[in-house]
Design a protein around this motif. Structure first.
Motif, PDB file in Angstrom:
ATOM      1  N   ILE A 108      -8.961   0.819   9.281  1.00  0.00           N
ATOM      2  CA  ILE A 108      -9.508  -0.541   9.150  1.00  0.00           C
ATOM      3  C   ILE A 108      -8.502  -1.507   9.793  1.00  0.00           C
ATOM      4  O   ILE A 108      -7.297  -1.394   9.538  1.00  0.00           O
ATOM      5  CB  ILE A 108      -9.718  -0.881   7.659  1.00  0.00           C
ATOM      6  N   PRO A 109      -8.997  -2.461  10.623  1.00  0.00           N
ATOM      7  CA  PRO A 109      -8.062  -3.407  11.248  1.00  0.00           C
ATOM      8  C   PRO A 109      -7.264  -4.175  10.179  1.00  0.00           C
ATOM      9  O   PRO A 109      -7.799  -4.488   9.108  1.00  0.00           O
ATOM     10  CB  PRO A 109      -8.977  -4.371  12.012  1.00  0.00           C
ATOM     11  N   ALA A 110      -6.002  -4.432  10.461  1.00  0.00           N
ATOM     12  CA  ALA A 110      -5.101  -5.035   9.472  1.00  0.00           C
ATOM     13  C   ALA A 110      -5.639  -6.353   8.931  1.00  0.00           C
ATOM     14  O   ALA A 110      -5.471  -6.653   7.744  1.00  0.00           O
ATOM     15  CB  ALA A 110      -3.723  -5.240  10.100  1.00  0.00           C
ATOM     16  N   ASP A 111      -6.333  -7.155   9.799  1.00  0.00           N
ATOM     17  CA  ASP A 111      -6.803  -8.462   9.327  1.00  0.00           C
ATOM     18  C   ASP A 111      -7.996  -8.351   8.382  1.00  0.00           C
ATOM     19  O   ASP A 111      -8.415  -9.331   7.793  1.00  0.00           O
ATOM     20  CB  ASP A 111      -7.115  -9.397  10.513  1.00  0.00           C
ATOM     21  N   LEU A 112      -8.541  -7.158   8.213  1.00  0.00           N
ATOM     22  CA  LEU A 112      -9.623  -6.958   7.237  1.00  0.00           C
ATOM     23  C   LEU A 112      -9.094  -6.361   5.927  1.00  0.00           C
ATOM     24  O   LEU A 112      -9.864  -6.085   5.015  1.00  0.00           O
ATOM     25  CB  LEU A 112     -10.702  -6.041   7.815  1.00  0.00           C
ATOM     26  N   MET A 113      -7.789  -6.163   5.860  1.00  0.00           N
ATOM     27  CA  MET A 113      -7.195  -5.535   4.674  1.00  0.00           C
ATOM     28  C   MET A 113      -6.530  -6.587   3.784  1.00  0.00           C
ATOM     29  O   MET A 113      -6.011  -7.582   4.281  1.00  0.00           O
ATOM     30  CB  MET A 113      -6.114  -4.530   5.107  1.00  0.00           C
ATOM     31  N   PRO A 114      -6.497  -6.349   2.464  1.00  0.00           N
ATOM     32  CA  PRO A 114      -5.713  -7.242   1.588  1.00  0.00           C
ATOM     33  C   PRO A 114      -4.227  -7.026   1.857  1.00  0.00           C
ATOM     34  O   PRO A 114      -3.849  -6.011   2.444  1.00  0.00           O
ATOM     35  CB  PRO A 114      -6.092  -6.755   0.180  1.00  0.00           C
ATOM     36  N   PRO A 115      -3.374  -7.966   1.416  1.00  0.00           N
ATOM     37  CA  PRO A 115      -1.932  -7.767   1.623  1.00  0.00           C
ATOM     38  C   PRO A 115      -1.465  -6.497   0.919  1.00  0.00           C
ATOM     39  O   PRO A 115      -1.973  -6.160  -0.150  1.00  0.00           O
ATOM     40  CB  PRO A 115      -1.299  -9.007   0.966  1.00  0.00           C
ATOM     41  N   ASN A 116      -0.523  -5.795   1.523  1.00  0.00           N
ATOM     42  CA  ASN A 116      -0.005  -4.552   0.955  1.00  0.00           C
ATOM     43  C   ASN A 116       1.261  -4.847   0.144  1.00  0.00           C
ATOM     44  O   ASN A 116       2.293  -5.189   0.707  1.00  0.00           O
ATOM     45  CB  ASN A 116       0.301  -3.569   2.080  1.00  0.00           C
ATOM     46  N   PRO A 117       1.189  -4.702  -1.188  1.00  0.00           N
ATOM     47  CA  PRO A 117       2.362  -5.031  -2.015  1.00  0.00           C
ATOM     48  C   PRO A 117       3.532  -4.078  -1.793  1.00  0.00           C
ATOM     49  O   PRO A 117       4.649  -4.346  -2.196  1.00  0.00           O
ATOM     50  CB  PRO A 117       1.834  -4.915  -3.449  1.00  0.00           C
ATOM     51  N   PHE A 118       3.273  -2.936  -1.136  1.00  0.00           N
ATOM     52  CA  PHE A 118       4.347  -1.953  -0.923  1.00  0.00           C
ATOM     53  C   PHE A 118       4.886  -1.996   0.505  1.00  0.00           C
ATOM     54  O   PHE A 118       5.637  -1.115   0.913  1.00  0.00           O
ATOM     55  CB  PHE A 118       3.833  -0.539  -1.247  1.00  0.00           C
ATOM     56  N   ALA A 119       4.485  -3.004   1.278  1.00  0.00           N
ATOM     57  CA  ALA A 119       4.954  -3.092   2.657  1.00  0.00           C
ATOM     58  C   ALA A 119       6.476  -3.238   2.678  1.00  0.00           C
ATOM     59  O   ALA A 119       7.052  -3.834   1.759  1.00  0.00           O
ATOM     60  CB  ALA A 119       4.304  -4.290   3.340  1.00  0.00           C
ATOM     61  N   PRO A 120       7.136  -2.688   3.706  1.00  0.00           N
ATOM     62  CA  PRO A 120       8.607  -2.720   3.741  1.00  0.00           C
ATOM     63  C   PRO A 120       9.188  -4.128   3.636  1.00  0.00           C
ATOM     64  O   PRO A 120      10.262  -4.297   3.064  1.00  0.00           O
ATOM     65  CB  PRO A 120       8.937  -2.098   5.098  1.00  0.00           C
ATOM     66  N   GLU A 121       8.491  -5.182   4.149  1.00  0.00           N
ATOM     67  CA  GLU A 121       9.065  -6.538   4.051  1.00  0.00           C
ATOM     68  C   GLU A 121       9.230  -6.967   2.592  1.00  0.00           C
ATOM     69  O   GLU A 121      10.196  -7.632   2.232  1.00  0.00           O
ATOM     70  CB  GLU A 121       8.234  -7.631   4.697  1.00  0.00           C
ATOM     71  N   THR A 122       8.255  -6.566   1.734  1.00  0.00           N
ATOM     72  CA  THR A 122       8.349  -6.992   0.342  1.00  0.00           C
ATOM     73  C   THR A 122       9.152  -6.000  -0.505  1.00  0.00           C
ATOM     74  O   THR A 122       9.662  -6.342  -1.545  1.00  0.00           O
ATOM     75  CB  THR A 122       6.943  -7.190  -0.263  1.00  0.00           C
ATOM     76  N   HIS A 123       9.216  -4.755  -0.057  1.00  0.00           N
ATOM     77  CA  HIS A 123       9.998  -3.728  -0.775  1.00  0.00           C
ATOM     78  C   HIS A 123      10.939  -3.047   0.201  1.00  0.00           C
ATOM     79  O   HIS A 123      10.654  -1.955   0.681  1.00  0.00           O
ATOM     80  CB  HIS A 123       9.072  -2.669  -1.390  1.00  0.00           C
ATOM     81  N   PRO A 124      12.088  -3.675   0.503  1.00  0.00           N
ATOM     82  CA  PRO A 124      12.994  -3.047   1.480  1.00  0.00           C
ATOM     83  C   PRO A 124      13.397  -1.644   1.012  1.00  0.00           C
ATOM     84  O   PRO A 124      13.644  -1.445  -0.175  1.00  0.00           O
ATOM     85  CB  PRO A 124      14.208  -3.976   1.496  1.00  0.00           C
ATOM     86  N   VAL A 125      13.381  -0.705   1.953  1.00  0.00           N
ATOM     87  CA  VAL A 125      13.776   0.673   1.619  1.00  0.00           C
ATOM     88  C   VAL A 125      15.293   0.707   1.477  1.00  0.00           C
ATOM     89  O   VAL A 125      16.006   0.260   2.372  1.00  0.00           O
ATOM     90  CB  VAL A 125      13.329   1.639   2.744  1.00  0.00           C
TER      91      VAL A 125
END
Ligand code: HEC
Length: 127
Positions: A108-125
């Motif tokens: 699914i294209p990213a602009d059709l998706m809700p924000p991802n709470p686990f994305a690296p920007e919000t959860h630095p590895v």
């Protein structure tokens, strides 16, 4: 006459059955692997740690199968293979479990998706 017709259709059925058996390899009852080519190498090396369904439900090109093997070697203690053995295992997997169009929907294209709470920007590895 009826007897001859039955015999002819019986012979035809046997011919059709043997032709279709030649195309579809027998399935090994224990592992579920297609019994063709180097399947016994896969049985010898790929059933110790997890269900064989993890393998038979998977699809991939030779490069994708090799990448899965490299990941298991790096992260899951899968042993190293002799290169000739590895080539045969990968060839068996790519031939018998190749990519199929109908198995996954397109991403699914990213602009059709809700924000991802686990994305690296919000959860630095952690390093
Ligand atoms: C030393 C243990 C071990 C052996 C032997 C092993 N694997 Fe795995 N493999 C794993 C582990 C652990 C996982 C992750 C299992 C999970 O996700 O529950 C895994 C996952 C997989 C997956 C799923 C990958 C995905 O993206 O979901 C496939 C396919 C697979 N293995 C194929 C193979 C094949 C083919 C072989 C033989 C070359 C093999 N495995 C041998 C440990 C092993």
């Amino acid at each position: 006459m009826r007897y001859i017709r039955a015999t002819v259709s019986g012979v035809a059925a046997i011919l059709i059955a043997s032709v279709s058996m030649a195309q579809e390899p027998e399935i090994d009852a224990f592992t579920g692997f297609k019994k063709t080519g180097d399947w016994e190498l896969v049985r010898a090396n790929c059933i110790a740690c997890h269900s064989t369904k993890l393998i038979t439900q998977q699809r991939g090109t030779a490069a994708q199968w090799l990448a899965m093997i490299r990941w298991m070697q790096a992260k899951q203690n899968l042993w190293q293979f002799e290169p000739q053995i590895e080539d045969k295992i990968v060839a068996y997997l790519a031939e018998n479990y190749p990519p199929q169009d109908d198995r996954r929907r397109a991403a699914i294209p990213a602009d059709l998706m809700p924000p991802n709470p686990f994305a690296p920007e919000t959860h630095p590895v952690p390093e």
